[in-house]
Design an enzyme around this catalytic site. Structure first.
Site, PDB file in Angstrom:
ATOM      1  N   LEU A 101       0.846  -1.214   0.000  1.00 59.06           N
ATOM      2  CA  LEU A 101       0.000   0.000   0.000  1.00 59.06           C
ATOM      3  C   LEU A 101       0.868   1.246   0.000  1.00 59.06           C
ATOM      4  CD1 LEU A 101      -3.118   0.392   0.037  1.00 59.06           C
ATOM      5  CD2 LEU A 101      -2.887   0.910   2.467  1.00 59.06           C
ATOM      6  N   GLY A 102       1.587   1.431  -1.087  1.00 60.08           N
ATOM      7  CA  GLY A 102       2.383   2.645  -1.256  1.00 60.08           C
ATOM      8  C   GLY A 102       1.551   3.733  -1.911  1.00 60.08           C
ATOM      9  N   ARG A 123       4.243  -5.652   5.210  1.00 62.71           N
ATOM     10  CA  ARG A 123       4.956  -6.194   6.369  1.00 62.71           C
ATOM     11  C   ARG A 123       4.518  -5.471   7.635  1.00 62.71           C
ATOM     12  NH1 ARG A 123       9.209  -6.697   2.503  1.00 62.71           N
ATOM     13  NH2 ARG A 123       9.803  -4.524   2.849  1.00 62.71           N
ATOM     14  N   ARG A 133       4.631  -5.100 -11.966  1.00 63.50           N
ATOM     15  CA  ARG A 133       5.611  -5.725 -12.860  1.00 63.50           C
ATOM     16  C   ARG A 133       5.195  -7.169 -13.090  1.00 63.50           C
ATOM     17  NH1 ARG A 133       6.985  -1.376 -13.888  1.00 63.50           N
ATOM     18  NH2 ARG A 133       9.008  -0.352 -13.718  1.00 63.50           N
ATOM     19  N   ASP A 165      -1.497  -5.277 -17.149  1.00 63.72           N
ATOM     20  CA  ASP A 165      -0.782  -4.246 -17.916  1.00 63.72           C
ATOM     21  C   ASP A 165       0.695  -4.575 -18.032  1.00 63.72           C
ATOM     22  OD1 ASP A 165       0.453  -0.947 -17.437  1.00 63.72           O
ATOM     23  OD2 ASP A 165      -0.508  -1.677 -19.274  1.00 63.72           O
ATOM     24  N   GLU A 192       8.123  -8.764 -21.642  1.00 66.27           N
ATOM     25  CA  GLU A 192       7.588  -7.737 -22.533  1.00 66.27           C
ATOM     26  C   GLU A 192       8.558  -7.454 -23.700  1.00 66.27           C
ATOM     27  OE1 GLU A 192       6.831  -4.409 -19.982  1.00 66.27           O
ATOM     28  OE2 GLU A 192       5.409  -5.498 -18.754  1.00 66.27           O
ATOM     29  N   HIS A 228       1.613  -2.467 -21.140  1.00 66.77           N
ATOM     30  CA  HIS A 228       2.424  -1.714 -20.187  1.00 66.77           C
ATOM     31  C   HIS A 228       2.334  -0.220 -20.498  1.00 66.77           C
ATOM     32  CE1 HIS A 228       6.281  -1.690 -17.519  1.00 66.77           C
ATOM     33  NE2 HIS A 228       5.446  -0.715 -17.214  1.00 66.77           N
TER      34      HIS A 228
HETATM   35  C1  8YV Z   1       6.369   3.101 -17.866  1.00 61.16           C
HETATM   36  C2  8YV Z   1       6.684   2.175 -15.536  1.00 61.16           C
HETATM   37  O1  8YV Z   1       5.375   2.488 -18.583  1.00 61.16           O
HETATM   38  O2  8YV Z   1       7.234   4.069 -14.303  1.00 61.16           O
HETATM   39  C3  8YV Z   1       7.366   2.843 -14.402  1.00 61.16           C
HETATM   40  O3  8YV Z   1       8.007   2.111 -13.609  1.00 61.16           O
HETATM   41  O4  8YV Z   1       6.725   0.992 -15.666  1.00 61.16           O
HETATM   42  C4  8YV Z   1       5.908   3.028 -16.473  1.00 61.16           C
HETATM   43  O5  8YV Z   1       5.823   4.344 -16.050  1.00 61.16           O
HETATM   44  C5  8YV Z   1       7.646   2.439 -18.228  1.00 61.16           C
HETATM   45  O6  8YV Z   1       8.615   3.270 -17.744  1.00 61.16           O
HETATM   46  C6  8YV Z   1       7.713   2.217 -19.735  1.00 61.16           C
HETATM   47  O7  8YV Z   1       8.935   1.609 -20.075  1.00 61.16           O
END
Ligand code: 8YV
Length: 316
Positions: free
Chosen positions: A155-156, A178, A235, A259, A264, A282
Protein backbone atom coordinates in the site's frame (compact mmCIF):
# COMPACT_ATOMS: atom_id res chain seq x y z
CA UNK A 1 26.10 23.70 -19.59
CA UNK A 2 26.66 22.85 -23.26
CA UNK A 3 30.02 21.44 -22.23
CA UNK A 4 28.34 18.72 -20.18
CA UNK A 5 28.16 15.38 -22.02
CA UNK A 6 24.92 13.43 -21.56
CA UNK A 7 24.42 9.88 -22.84
CA UNK A 8 20.84 9.11 -23.89
CA UNK A 9 20.35 5.37 -23.38
CA UNK A 10 16.64 5.77 -24.02
CA UNK A 11 14.93 9.03 -24.99
CA UNK A 12 12.36 10.98 -23.01
CA UNK A 13 9.50 12.91 -24.62
CA UNK A 14 10.34 15.02 -27.72
CA UNK A 15 9.74 18.38 -26.08
CA UNK A 16 12.03 17.50 -23.21
CA UNK A 17 14.58 15.94 -25.58
CA UNK A 18 14.68 19.29 -27.39
CA UNK A 19 15.52 21.05 -24.13
CA UNK A 20 18.11 18.38 -23.33
CA UNK A 21 19.77 18.92 -26.73
CA UNK A 22 19.72 22.71 -26.24
CA UNK A 23 21.18 22.52 -22.75
CA UNK A 24 23.77 19.74 -22.88
CA UNK A 25 26.04 17.99 -25.35
CA UNK A 26 23.84 14.99 -26.03
CA UNK A 27 25.05 11.65 -27.37
CA UNK A 28 22.29 9.42 -28.76
CA UNK A 29 23.41 5.99 -27.65
CA UNK A 30 19.85 4.80 -28.30
CA UNK A 31 20.09 5.58 -32.02
CA UNK A 32 23.52 4.00 -32.51
CA UNK A 33 24.11 0.55 -33.95
CA UNK A 34 25.97 -1.96 -31.80
CA UNK A 35 29.20 -1.06 -33.58
CA UNK A 36 28.52 2.64 -33.23
CA UNK A 37 27.66 2.17 -29.55
CA UNK A 38 31.00 0.51 -28.89
CA UNK A 39 32.86 3.25 -30.75
CA UNK A 40 30.87 5.96 -28.94
CA UNK A 41 31.82 4.61 -25.54
CA UNK A 42 35.42 4.04 -26.59
CA UNK A 43 35.78 7.62 -27.77
CA UNK A 44 33.63 9.66 -25.38
CA UNK A 45 32.84 7.35 -22.48
CA UNK A 46 35.23 9.25 -20.22
CA UNK A 47 33.42 12.52 -20.99
CA UNK A 48 29.95 11.33 -20.01
CA UNK A 49 28.71 12.99 -16.81
CA UNK A 50 24.99 12.09 -17.01
CA UNK A 51 22.83 9.29 -18.38
CA UNK A 52 19.17 9.60 -19.37
CA UNK A 53 17.05 6.49 -19.70
CA UNK A 54 13.68 4.90 -18.96
CA UNK A 55 12.51 1.63 -17.45
CA UNK A 56 12.39 0.20 -20.95
CA UNK A 57 15.89 1.42 -21.77
CA UNK A 58 17.40 0.36 -18.46
CA UNK A 59 21.01 0.97 -17.41
CA UNK A 60 23.35 -1.97 -16.94
CA UNK A 61 26.57 -2.27 -14.93
CA UNK A 62 28.49 -3.20 -18.05
CA UNK A 63 27.80 0.29 -19.38
CA UNK A 64 28.27 1.97 -15.99
CA UNK A 65 31.76 0.47 -15.82
CA UNK A 66 32.65 2.24 -19.09
CA UNK A 67 31.67 5.68 -17.75
CA UNK A 68 34.37 6.60 -15.20
CA UNK A 69 33.21 10.19 -14.76
CA UNK A 70 29.47 9.61 -14.56
CA UNK A 71 27.80 11.81 -11.95
CA UNK A 72 24.04 11.15 -12.26
CA UNK A 73 21.48 8.86 -13.89
CA UNK A 74 18.02 10.23 -14.65
CA UNK A 75 15.34 7.61 -15.34
CA UNK A 76 11.84 8.38 -16.60
CA UNK A 77 10.01 5.70 -14.62
CA UNK A 78 9.03 5.07 -11.03
CA UNK A 79 10.25 1.49 -11.13
CA UNK A 80 13.98 0.94 -11.35
CA UNK A 81 14.33 -2.83 -11.61
CA UNK A 82 16.12 -2.48 -14.95
CA UNK A 83 18.77 -0.15 -13.58
CA UNK A 84 21.96 -1.07 -11.71
CA UNK A 85 21.05 1.29 -8.87
CA UNK A 86 23.17 -0.34 -6.16
CA UNK A 87 26.22 -0.32 -8.42
CA UNK A 88 25.68 3.37 -9.17
CA UNK A 89 25.20 4.20 -5.51
CA UNK A 90 28.34 2.22 -4.61
CA UNK A 91 30.21 4.73 -6.77
CA UNK A 92 28.37 7.64 -5.22
CA UNK A 93 26.30 8.21 -8.35
CA UNK A 94 22.67 9.13 -7.58
CA UNK A 95 19.89 7.65 -9.68
CA UNK A 96 16.68 9.64 -9.97
CA UNK A 97 13.26 8.26 -10.90
CA UNK A 98 9.78 9.69 -11.41
CA UNK A 99 7.42 8.87 -8.53
CA UNK A 100 4.16 10.74 -7.84
CA UNK A 101 3.70 12.30 -11.29
CA UNK A 102 2.40 8.98 -12.64
CA UNK A 103 0.44 7.79 -9.60
CA UNK A 104 -2.98 8.86 -10.82
CA UNK A 105 -2.64 7.45 -14.33
CA UNK A 106 -1.42 4.10 -13.00
CA UNK A 107 -4.25 3.99 -10.48
CA UNK A 108 -6.69 4.87 -13.26
CA UNK A 109 -5.33 1.97 -15.30
CA UNK A 110 -5.88 -0.38 -12.37
CA UNK A 111 -9.50 0.74 -12.11
CA UNK A 112 -9.97 0.45 -15.87
CA UNK A 113 -8.68 -3.12 -15.73
CA UNK A 114 -10.86 -3.87 -12.70
CA UNK A 115 -14.01 -2.55 -14.37
CA UNK A 116 -13.31 -4.02 -17.80
CA UNK A 117 -12.46 -7.43 -16.33
CA UNK A 118 -15.31 -7.83 -13.85
CA UNK A 119 -17.89 -6.26 -16.18
CA UNK A 120 -16.48 -8.19 -19.16
CA UNK A 121 -16.31 -5.11 -21.36
CA UNK A 122 -14.31 -6.68 -24.20
CA UNK A 123 -16.62 -9.76 -24.57
CA UNK A 124 -19.52 -7.29 -24.54
CA UNK A 125 -18.04 -5.44 -27.48
CA UNK A 126 -17.70 -8.76 -29.30
CA UNK A 127 -21.27 -9.64 -28.34
CA UNK A 128 -22.37 -6.76 -30.53
CA UNK A 129 -19.71 -7.05 -33.26
CA UNK A 130 -20.27 -10.80 -33.71
CA UNK A 131 -24.04 -10.32 -34.01
CA UNK A 132 -24.77 -12.28 -30.86
CA UNK A 133 -27.04 -9.54 -29.49
CA UNK A 134 -29.25 -9.83 -32.55
CA UNK A 135 -29.09 -13.58 -32.69
CA UNK A 136 -29.13 -14.51 -29.02
CA UNK A 137 -30.34 -11.44 -27.10
CA UNK A 138 -28.75 -10.13 -23.92
CA UNK A 139 -25.21 -11.25 -23.12
CA UNK A 140 -24.57 -13.37 -20.01
CA UNK A 141 -24.48 -11.47 -16.73
CA UNK A 142 -21.20 -10.31 -15.20
CA UNK A 143 -19.93 -9.13 -11.81
CA UNK A 144 -20.42 -5.93 -9.77
CA UNK A 145 -17.53 -4.13 -8.12
CA UNK A 146 -19.82 -2.87 -5.33
CA UNK A 147 -19.47 -4.90 -2.15
CA UNK A 148 -16.46 -6.85 -3.37
CA UNK A 149 -13.17 -6.79 -1.47
CA UNK A 150 -10.01 -5.59 -3.19
CA UNK A 151 -6.81 -6.94 -1.67
CA UNK A 152 -3.85 -4.67 -2.43
CA UNK A 153 -0.37 -6.09 -1.98
CA UNK A 154 1.84 -3.17 -1.04
CA UNK A 155 0.00 0.00 0.00
CA UNK A 156 2.38 2.65 -1.26
CA UNK A 157 1.49 5.83 -3.17
CA UNK A 158 -0.01 3.96 -6.12
CA UNK A 159 -1.66 1.34 -3.92
CA UNK A 160 -3.36 4.04 -1.85
CA UNK A 161 -4.53 5.85 -4.99
CA UNK A 162 -6.07 2.60 -6.24
CA UNK A 163 -7.71 2.02 -2.85
CA UNK A 164 -9.37 5.44 -2.80
CA UNK A 165 -10.71 4.91 -6.32
CA UNK A 166 -12.00 1.43 -5.54
CA UNK A 167 -13.73 2.74 -2.41
CA UNK A 168 -15.58 5.22 -4.61
CA UNK A 169 -16.92 2.20 -6.53
CA UNK A 170 -18.22 0.68 -3.30
CA UNK A 171 -15.42 -1.83 -2.82
CA UNK A 172 -14.01 -2.87 0.54
CA UNK A 173 -10.24 -2.54 0.86
CA UNK A 174 -7.80 -4.90 2.51
CA UNK A 175 -4.05 -4.84 2.13
CA UNK A 176 -0.94 -6.84 2.78
CA UNK A 177 2.24 -5.22 3.95
CA UNK A 178 4.96 -6.19 6.37
CA UNK A 179 3.99 -3.35 8.70
CA UNK A 180 0.50 -1.99 9.38
CA UNK A 181 0.06 1.55 8.13
CA UNK A 182 -1.03 4.02 10.79
CA UNK A 183 -2.56 6.51 8.35
CA UNK A 184 -5.21 4.26 6.79
CA UNK A 185 -8.24 2.39 8.19
CA UNK A 186 -8.19 -0.48 5.69
CA UNK A 187 -7.99 -4.05 7.00
CA UNK A 188 -4.32 -5.03 7.29
CA UNK A 189 -2.99 -8.53 6.69
CA UNK A 190 0.51 -9.58 7.55
CA UNK A 191 -0.01 -12.91 5.77
CA UNK A 192 -0.43 -12.96 1.98
CA UNK A 193 -2.12 -16.35 1.79
CA UNK A 194 -4.81 -15.28 4.23
CA UNK A 195 -5.38 -12.08 2.26
CA UNK A 196 -5.73 -14.08 -0.96
CA UNK A 197 -8.31 -16.39 0.65
CA UNK A 198 -10.35 -13.47 1.95
CA UNK A 199 -10.52 -11.14 -1.06
CA UNK A 200 -12.43 -11.09 -4.36
CA UNK A 201 -9.72 -9.24 -6.29
CA UNK A 202 -5.96 -9.33 -5.66
CA UNK A 203 -3.75 -6.53 -6.95
CA UNK A 204 0.01 -6.42 -6.36
CA UNK A 205 1.39 -2.89 -6.35
CA UNK A 206 5.00 -3.62 -5.41
CA UNK A 207 8.34 -2.88 -7.09
CA UNK A 208 9.85 -5.34 -9.54
CA UNK A 209 13.25 -6.92 -9.09
CA UNK A 210 14.81 -9.98 -7.46
CA UNK A 211 13.32 -9.26 -4.02
CA UNK A 212 9.75 -9.62 -5.34
CA UNK A 213 10.31 -12.19 -8.10
CA UNK A 214 7.31 -14.53 -8.07
CA UNK A 215 6.00 -13.03 -4.85
CA UNK A 216 2.46 -13.81 -5.99
CA UNK A 217 3.06 -17.54 -6.17
CA UNK A 218 0.99 -20.38 -7.56
CA UNK A 219 -0.15 -21.11 -4.01
CA UNK A 220 -1.30 -17.51 -3.48
CA UNK A 221 -3.10 -17.48 -6.82
CA UNK A 222 -4.76 -20.81 -6.01
CA UNK A 223 -5.90 -19.44 -2.64
CA UNK A 224 -7.83 -16.72 -4.52
CA UNK A 225 -10.36 -19.24 -5.74
CA UNK A 226 -12.52 -19.67 -8.88
CA UNK A 227 -14.72 -16.62 -8.22
CA UNK A 228 -11.79 -14.20 -7.79
CA UNK A 229 -9.78 -11.92 -10.05
CA UNK A 230 -6.17 -10.76 -10.42
CA UNK A 231 -5.13 -7.25 -11.49
CA UNK A 232 -1.50 -6.33 -12.17
CA UNK A 233 -0.16 -2.84 -12.92
CA UNK A 234 3.17 -3.34 -11.15
CA UNK A 235 5.61 -5.73 -12.86
CA UNK A 236 5.12 -9.04 -14.59
CA UNK A 237 7.99 -10.46 -12.54
CA UNK A 238 6.09 -10.21 -9.25
CA UNK A 239 3.71 -13.03 -10.21
CA UNK A 240 4.23 -16.66 -11.23
CA UNK A 241 3.00 -15.94 -14.74
CA UNK A 242 3.04 -19.58 -15.81
CA UNK A 243 0.79 -20.47 -12.89
CA UNK A 244 -1.47 -17.47 -13.59
CA UNK A 245 -1.99 -18.53 -17.19
CA UNK A 246 -2.72 -22.13 -16.21
CA UNK A 247 -5.16 -21.17 -13.45
CA UNK A 248 -6.98 -18.75 -15.75
CA UNK A 249 -7.26 -21.45 -18.43
CA UNK A 250 -8.59 -23.95 -15.87
CA UNK A 251 -11.12 -21.49 -14.45
CA UNK A 252 -9.33 -21.66 -11.10
CA UNK A 253 -9.23 -17.86 -11.26
CA UNK A 254 -12.23 -16.15 -12.85
CA UNK A 255 -10.38 -13.39 -14.71
CA UNK A 256 -7.40 -11.05 -14.84
CA UNK A 257 -6.55 -7.54 -15.93
CA UNK A 258 -2.89 -7.25 -16.84
CA UNK A 259 -0.78 -4.25 -17.92
CA UNK A 260 2.56 -5.94 -17.30
CA UNK A 261 4.18 -9.21 -18.28
CA UNK A 262 7.37 -11.15 -17.59
CA UNK A 263 8.90 -10.99 -21.06
CA UNK A 264 7.59 -7.74 -22.53
CA UNK A 265 6.63 -7.10 -25.29
CA UNK A 266 5.99 -10.83 -25.59
CA UNK A 267 2.72 -11.92 -23.96
CA UNK A 268 2.00 -15.62 -23.32
CA UNK A 269 0.11 -16.94 -26.36
CA UNK A 270 -2.50 -18.62 -24.17
CA UNK A 271 -3.59 -15.23 -22.79
CA UNK A 272 -4.23 -13.88 -26.28
CA UNK A 273 -7.12 -16.26 -26.85
CA UNK A 274 -8.76 -16.04 -23.42
CA UNK A 275 -12.00 -14.06 -23.08
CA UNK A 276 -11.64 -13.71 -19.29
CA UNK A 277 -8.60 -11.42 -19.44
CA UNK A 278 -8.06 -7.77 -20.29
CA UNK A 279 -4.57 -7.08 -21.59
CA UNK A 280 -2.76 -3.75 -21.91
CA UNK A 281 0.77 -3.14 -23.32
CA UNK A 282 2.42 -1.71 -20.19
CA UNK A 283 0.91 1.68 -20.81
CA UNK A 284 -0.40 2.65 -17.36
CA UNK A 285 1.63 5.86 -17.37
CA UNK A 286 1.34 6.18 -21.15
CA UNK A 287 -0.51 9.47 -21.45
CA UNK A 288 0.81 12.67 -23.05
CA UNK A 289 0.44 14.50 -19.78
CA UNK A 290 2.13 11.99 -17.51
CA UNK A 291 5.00 11.08 -19.80
CA UNK A 292 5.70 14.80 -20.26
CA UNK A 293 5.75 15.24 -16.47
CA UNK A 294 8.08 12.25 -16.11
CA UNK A 295 10.40 13.63 -18.78
CA UNK A 296 10.38 17.07 -17.17
CA UNK A 297 11.31 15.52 -13.84
CA UNK A 298 14.37 13.93 -15.47
CA UNK A 299 15.42 17.34 -16.79
CA UNK A 300 14.77 18.98 -13.44
CA UNK A 301 16.90 16.43 -11.62
CA UNK A 302 19.79 16.91 -14.04
CA UNK A 303 19.46 20.68 -13.71
CA UNK A 304 19.45 20.41 -9.93
CA UNK A 305 22.55 18.23 -9.95
CA UNK A 306 24.59 20.45 -12.24
CA UNK A 307 23.29 23.50 -10.42
CA UNK A 308 24.57 22.08 -7.13
CA UNK A 309 21.05 21.97 -5.74
CA UNK A 310 19.29 19.07 -3.96
CA UNK A 311 17.91 16.42 -6.30
CA UNK A 312 14.13 16.31 -6.54
CA UNK A 313 13.50 12.54 -6.67
CA UNK A 314 16.62 10.48 -5.95
CA UNK A 315 16.18 6.78 -5.32
CA UNK A 316 17.07 6.25 -1.66
C1 8YV B 1 6.37 3.10 -17.87
C2 8YV B 1 6.68 2.18 -15.54
O1 8YV B 1 5.37 2.49 -18.58
O2 8YV B 1 7.23 4.07 -14.30
C3 8YV B 1 7.37 2.84 -14.40
O3 8YV B 1 8.01 2.11 -13.61
O4 8YV B 1 6.72 0.99 -15.67
C4 8YV B 1 5.91 3.03 -16.47
O5 8YV B 1 5.82 4.34 -16.05
C5 8YV B 1 7.65 2.44 -18.23
O6 8YV B 1 8.61 3.27 -17.74
C6 8YV B 1 7.71 2.22 -19.73
O7 8YV B 1 8.94 1.61 -20.08
Amino acid sequence: MKDIDVLVVWPIRPDQMAVLEQTYRVHRYDLASDTEKAHMIDTIGEQIRAVVTTHGGGFEKSLLDRLPNLEIVGCASVGFDTLCVSDCQARGIPVTHTPDVLTDDVADMAMMLLLATLRRMLPAVDWIKQGHWVAQGMMPLNTSLKGKTLGIVGLGRIGQAIASRAEAFGMNISYYSRAKKTDVSYKHYDDLMTLAKDVDVLAPVIPGGSATQGFISREVLTALGPDSYFINVSRGSVVDETALVELLAQGAIKGAGLDVFVDEPNVPDALLSMDNVVLQPHCASGTFETRAAMAQLVLDNLSAHFGNKPLLTPIQ
